[in-house]
Design an enzyme around this catalytic site. Structure first.
Site, PDB file in Angstrom:
ATOM      1  N   LYS A   1       0.823  -1.095  -0.070  1.00 18.87           N
ATOM      2  CA  LYS A   1       0.100  -0.038  -0.006  1.00 18.87           C
ATOM      3  C   LYS A   1       1.084   1.190  -0.086  1.00 18.87           C
ATOM      4  CE  LYS A   1      -3.890   2.002   2.912  1.00 18.87           C
ATOM      5  NZ  LYS A   1      -4.967   1.714   3.878  1.00 18.87           N
TER       6      LYS A   1
ATOM      7  N   SER B   1      -9.737   1.569   3.010  1.00 18.83           N
ATOM      8  CA  SER B   1      -9.054   2.292   1.894  1.00 18.83           C
ATOM      9  C   SER B   1      -7.975   1.597   1.104  1.00 18.83           C
ATOM     10  CB  SER B   1      -8.241   3.518   2.715  1.00 18.83           C
ATOM     11  OG  SER B   1      -7.424   2.855   3.630  1.00 18.83           O
TER      12      SER B   1
ATOM     13  N   SER C   1      -9.958  -0.816   7.041  1.00 17.73           N
ATOM     14  CA  SER C   1      -9.355  -0.559   5.718  1.00 17.73           C
ATOM     15  C   SER C   1      -8.589  -2.025   5.092  1.00 17.73           C
ATOM     16  CB  SER C   1      -8.640   0.700   5.684  1.00 17.73           C
ATOM     17  OG  SER C   1      -9.164   1.544   5.455  1.00 17.73           O
TER      18      SER C   1
END
Ligand code: GLN
Length: 498
Positions: free
Chosen positions: A79, A154, A178
């Site tokens: 990420k 997210s 997330s």
């Protein structure tokens, strides 16, 4: 070579049996990603040169007889809020668009030593704020199961990359859901570890009392392997805890798993839960009973306050953490007459609407006159939510070991469906936030139902067929540092369908 469905386990086996070299595998992944990611948009950057160097090293170790190591040659997507030295790390924000990491996050140092190979950095909601990855300043990621739908957020890019076979596994961060929510939407496994189990050094902070890094994988077994590798105390993160996870994580025993009692909280099956999701969770209950695990109904009465409590504590921490970003050291600098105007212009240009909303909200709840009314009240409510879990796990309370719940009220929603209504977007985290506030571990596992395939075949309407075929996850929530319980149940659940 067919890279579809490759797991950490199967890469390891393939390298040892010399079915492929790490370099060959790495090259095949990049050529697949370059085609497939045109429709998914999971990646913000690829790091092919670094990956080729890393995989070369793995091949040298194998030919020298050292072996690949547990994660040797395993292709990982990271990420874009986790630092890898020399690579961009934007948190999907314009304010960090030119920033390159000057050091490795502690978990990246560990993963480099383990021989894993990095594919690139994945798309996300700006500074990890959102539930659909639509808050990225750069691109929209599509759900591999239905391109018109969101992958969740997210960590949507990390979930979509694994789901579309564009990575063997990936890393995300979870502050209020997330990792778990996008895992459920994309049909992969996502683990949020206990707060303190994994170092946060080198993770761009969102809300520091909640943030945790965790893995996305195709199987629960892989989740256990990757979690074991990244967990452990780090002197660069004072909230990380000295805790060593043993063999029970990787080789759970059915006798131990059958001793675990699973609680089903009534508050998670109330209004707003989609019928299809509820029905599927009931099938999981039957499967757990098939494994010899006892279940019972419980109550977590303060669940209804979790969302409001989170939307005070989280923005308060966000406003403090993001105050360091003023566009002076990072991002592009706007022209201004004086210092104040420079800050204003840089932050106005650099942050997207959701970040601004939360910075304003956080600054408000921390301001004098409102601090007691909002922030300190929310901290008290957080303590009550934690107490609900303590009582559930206490032998003198409900005496359960693990909680079974839905991950999300619905399956993946359409792109654009909730962008104009922040509150309905926030509601998609209603079942993941309580465990985050309590700091306890939780995992999202894709539901596999035998009957599902027949039902889809029989259903005639196309739209019904589409939503019935979208992935749905179930959530297992455990006691502090008892990842072994939730990963153990998950591994046996998985075996029912192998
Ligand atoms: N979707 C939640 C939010 O918008 C959770 C985010 C997260 O876990 N990083 O805050």
């Amino acid at each position: 070579m067919d890279i579809k469905g490759l797991t950490i386990k199967s890469v390891h086996r393939g390298l040892i049996k010399k079915d492929f070299s790490s370099q060959e595998l790495t090259k095949d992944f990049f050529s697949f990603i370059k085609g497939k990611d045109k429709e998914i948009n999971a990646y913000l950057y690829l790091c092919e040169n670094l990956a080729l160097e890393q995989s070369k090293e793995v091949d040298i170790n194998i030919s020298n007889g050292k072996g690949p190591g547990t994660l040797g040659g395993v292709l990982l997507a990271i990420k874009d809020n986790i630092l890898i030295e020399g690579l961009p790390c934007t948190s999907a924000s314009k304010i960090l668009k030119d920033y390159k990491a000057s050091y490795d996050a502690s978990i990246i140092t560990k993963l480099k030593k383990s021989g894993s190979v990095f594919l690139g950095k994945t798309n996300m909601d700006e500074f990890a704020m959102g539930s659909s990855t639509e808050n990225s300043a750069f691109k929209i990621t599509h759900n591999p199961h239905d391109l018109e739908r969101v992958p969740g957020g997210s960590s949507g890019g990390s979930a979509a990359a694994v789901s579309a076979d564009m990575a063997v596994a990936s890393l995300g961060s979870d502050t209020g859901g997330s990792i778990r929510q996008p895992a459920a939407f994309c049909g992969v496994v996502g683990l949020k570890p206990t707060y303190g189990a994994v170092s946060r050094y080198g993770l761009t902070a969102m809300a520091s009392s909640l943030d945790q890094i965790g893995p996305f994988t195709k199987t629960v077994e892989d989740s256990a392997i990757l979690f074991k590798e990244i967990s452990g105390q780090d002197y660069m993160d004072s909230t990380s805890v000295s805790m060593s996870y043993g063999d029970e994580l990787l080789n759970p025993k059915i006798e131990d798993i059958q001793k675990l009692k699973v609680g089903i909280p009534e508050e998670y099956f109330a209004e707003g839960l989609d019928k299809n999701v509820g029905d599927k969770i009931n099938e999981v209950v039957k499967d757990l009973e098939k494994l010899g695990i006892k279940t019972k109904k419980i109550s977590l009465p303060h669940t209804k306050y979790a969302l409001s409590c989170y939307y005070i504590i989280m923005p308060a921490e966000v406003s403090a953490n993001l105050s360091r970003l003023d566009g002076i050291r990072y991002g592009s600098r706007e022209k201004a007459k004086n210092l104040l105007e420079l800050y204003e212009k840089n932050r106005d240009f650099g942050f997207g609407p959701e970040s601004k909303r939360r910075i304003l909200l956080g600054t408000f709840v921390l301001s004098s006159g409102y601090y007691d009314a909002y922030y300190s009240q929310a901290q008290k409510v957080r303590a009550l939510i934690k107490k609900d879990f303590d009582k559930a796990f206490d032998p003198n309370g409900y005496g359960i070991d693990v909680i079974l719940a839905p991950v999300t009220p619905t399956s993946a929603f359409k792109i654009g469906e909730k962008t104009n209504d922040p509150l309905s977007m926030y509601l998609s985290d209603i079942f993941t936030i309580p465990a985050s506030l309590a700091g306890i571990p939780a995992i999202s596992i894709p539901i596999k139902t035998q009957t599902n395939a027949d039902k889809i075949q029989r259903s005639s309407a196309l739209s019904q067929r589409k939503s019935a075929s979208l992935p749905v996850g179930f959530q297992l929530i455990g006691k502090h540092f008892r990842e072994s319980d939730i990963l153990g149940i998950g591994q046996f659940y998985e075996k029912l369908y192998n």
